[in-house]
Motif scaffolding. Sequence first.
Motif, short mmCIF file in Angstrom:
data_model
loop_
_atom_site.label_atom_id
_atom_site.label_comp_id
_atom_site.label_asym_id
_atom_site.label_seq_id
_atom_site.Cartn_x
_atom_site.Cartn_y
_atom_site.Cartn_z
N MET A 116 -55.67 -2.43 -25.76
CA MET A 116 -54.58 -3.40 -25.84
C MET A 116 -54.95 -4.58 -24.95
SD MET A 116 -50.51 -2.98 -24.80
CE MET A 116 -50.43 -1.37 -25.48
N SER A 117 -54.83 -5.75 -25.49
CA SER A 117 -55.15 -6.94 -24.71
C SER A 117 -54.11 -8.02 -25.02
CB SER A 117 -56.56 -7.42 -25.06
OG SER A 117 -56.85 -8.59 -24.32
N LEU A 118 -53.05 -8.01 -24.25
CA LEU A 118 -51.98 -8.98 -24.44
C LEU A 118 -51.88 -9.88 -23.22
CD1 LEU A 118 -49.20 -6.59 -25.80
CD2 LEU A 118 -50.59 -8.15 -27.15
N SER A 119 -51.48 -11.10 -23.46
CA SER A 119 -51.24 -12.00 -22.34
C SER A 119 -49.90 -11.66 -21.69
CB SER A 119 -51.21 -13.45 -22.83
OG SER A 119 -50.03 -13.68 -23.59
N LYS A 120 -49.66 -12.26 -20.57
CA LYS A 120 -48.38 -12.06 -19.87
C LYS A 120 -47.22 -12.47 -20.77
CE LYS A 120 -45.80 -14.23 -16.26
NZ LYS A 120 -45.80 -15.22 -15.21
N LEU A 121 -47.34 -13.63 -21.39
CA LEU A 121 -46.27 -14.13 -22.26
C LEU A 121 -46.05 -13.21 -23.46
CD1 LEU A 121 -44.19 -16.31 -22.99
CD2 LEU A 121 -46.04 -17.54 -24.17
N GLN A 122 -47.13 -12.76 -24.08
CA GLN A 122 -47.01 -11.85 -25.22
C GLN A 122 -46.34 -10.54 -24.79
OE1 GLN A 122 -51.21 -11.87 -26.15
NE2 GLN A 122 -50.82 -12.90 -28.11
N THR A 123 -46.70 -10.05 -23.64
CA THR A 123 -46.13 -8.81 -23.13
C THR A 123 -44.64 -8.97 -22.87
OG1 THR A 123 -48.26 -8.24 -22.12
CG2 THR A 123 -46.32 -7.06 -21.32
N GLU A 124 -44.27 -10.07 -22.23
CA GLU A 124 -42.85 -10.33 -21.97
C GLU A 124 -42.05 -10.44 -23.26
OE1 GLU A 124 -43.21 -12.84 -17.80
OE2 GLU A 124 -43.29 -13.92 -19.71
N SER A 159 -46.56 -8.73 -11.23
CA SER A 159 -45.52 -9.11 -10.27
C SER A 159 -44.85 -10.44 -10.60
CB SER A 159 -46.09 -9.16 -8.85
OG SER A 159 -47.09 -10.15 -8.78
N SER A 160 -45.47 -11.24 -11.45
CA SER A 160 -44.86 -12.52 -11.81
C SER A 160 -44.21 -12.50 -13.19
CB SER A 160 -45.92 -13.64 -11.76
OG SER A 160 -46.91 -13.40 -12.73
N MET A 161 -44.09 -11.32 -13.77
CA MET A 161 -43.44 -11.23 -15.09
C MET A 161 -41.96 -11.56 -14.98
SD MET A 161 -45.06 -7.91 -17.04
CE MET A 161 -43.58 -7.74 -17.98
N SER A 162 -41.42 -12.09 -16.06
CA SER A 162 -39.99 -12.41 -16.07
C SER A 162 -39.13 -11.15 -16.19
CB SER A 162 -39.66 -13.39 -17.21
OG SER A 162 -39.92 -12.79 -18.45
N GLN A 189 -42.26 2.00 -22.96
CA GLN A 189 -42.92 2.73 -21.88
C GLN A 189 -44.43 2.43 -21.86
OE1 GLN A 189 -41.30 4.37 -19.53
NE2 GLN A 189 -39.38 3.92 -20.56
N LEU A 190 -45.05 2.45 -23.03
CA LEU A 190 -46.49 2.17 -23.10
C LEU A 190 -46.80 0.74 -22.67
CD1 LEU A 190 -47.39 3.92 -26.49
CD2 LEU A 190 -48.14 4.60 -24.20
N LEU A 191 -46.01 -0.19 -23.17
CA LEU A 191 -46.24 -1.60 -22.86
C LEU A 191 -46.00 -1.87 -21.37
CD1 LEU A 191 -47.05 -4.29 -24.09
CD2 LEU A 191 -44.65 -4.68 -24.66
N PHE A 192 -44.98 -1.26 -20.82
CA PHE A 192 -44.69 -1.47 -19.40
C PHE A 192 -45.80 -0.87 -18.54
CE2 PHE A 192 -42.25 -1.21 -15.44
CZ PHE A 192 -41.76 -2.50 -15.41
N SER A 193 -46.31 0.28 -18.92
CA SER A 193 -47.43 0.88 -18.19
C SER A 193 -48.65 -0.04 -18.23
CB SER A 193 -47.80 2.24 -18.79
OG SER A 193 -46.79 3.17 -18.55
N TYR A 194 -48.91 -0.61 -19.39
CA TYR A 194 -50.00 -1.57 -19.53
C TYR A 194 -49.77 -2.76 -18.60
CZ TYR A 194 -52.40 -5.64 -21.44
OH TYR A 194 -53.13 -6.79 -21.58
N ALA A 195 -48.56 -3.31 -18.62
CA ALA A 195 -48.25 -4.49 -17.82
C ALA A 195 -48.43 -4.20 -16.32
CB ALA A 195 -46.83 -4.96 -18.10
N LYS A 196 -48.05 -3.00 -15.89
CA LYS A 196 -48.17 -2.65 -14.47
C LYS A 196 -49.63 -2.67 -14.00
CE LYS A 196 -45.99 1.17 -13.46
NZ LYS A 196 -45.10 2.33 -13.28
N SER A 197 -50.54 -2.47 -14.92
CA SER A 197 -51.96 -2.46 -14.55
C SER A 197 -52.58 -3.86 -14.54
CB SER A 197 -52.74 -1.57 -15.52
OG SER A 197 -52.81 -2.18 -16.80
N MET A 198 -51.81 -4.85 -14.93
CA MET A 198 -52.35 -6.21 -15.01
C MET A 198 -52.05 -7.00 -13.73
SD MET A 198 -53.75 -5.89 -17.85
CE MET A 198 -54.38 -7.51 -18.13
N PRO A 199 -52.94 -7.92 -13.37
CA PRO A 199 -52.75 -8.69 -12.13
C PRO A 199 -51.50 -9.58 -12.15
CG PRO A 199 -54.72 -9.43 -13.32
CD PRO A 199 -54.18 -8.25 -14.05
N TRP A 200 -51.04 -9.96 -13.33
CA TRP A 200 -49.88 -10.85 -13.44
C TRP A 200 -48.55 -10.09 -13.46
CZ3 TRP A 200 -48.33 -8.76 -17.90
CH2 TRP A 200 -49.26 -8.48 -18.90
#
Length: 105
Positions: free
Chosen positions: A1-9, A52-55, A39-50
């Motif tokens: 999975m390779s999503l940007s911060k905006l795509q993830t949000e 803490s700055s997610m909306s 749950q899967l997407l949030f786990s992915y997001a937690k592993s990304m450097p961005w």
Amino acid sequence: MSLSKLQTEQKLEQLCVIMFQAVQKDNWYKVKEADKQIQLLFSYAKSMPWFSSMSIQPEQLQKRYKDVIKQIGDKQSEIKIKMQRHQNDKDGIEAYKALSEDTSI
């Protein structure tokens, strides 16, 4: 999975809306599927450097889940009331049937 911060949000927001709407429509399979994807997407997001700055932060997601859980609880209460009314109606019909059978003898 390779999503940007905006795509993830955007995807998290979309899945939260889907889950909320699925509860309203009593589509429990869709609720479960949306929950799994969140749950899967949030786990992915937690592993990304961005992360803490997610909306959408964990506290906000938790609030959304609490809203959905409340909505499910309301649905359960509605169903319990309908079941009780049905049982009361059934008992009344059976009593009337028994009474009418007894008086026709």
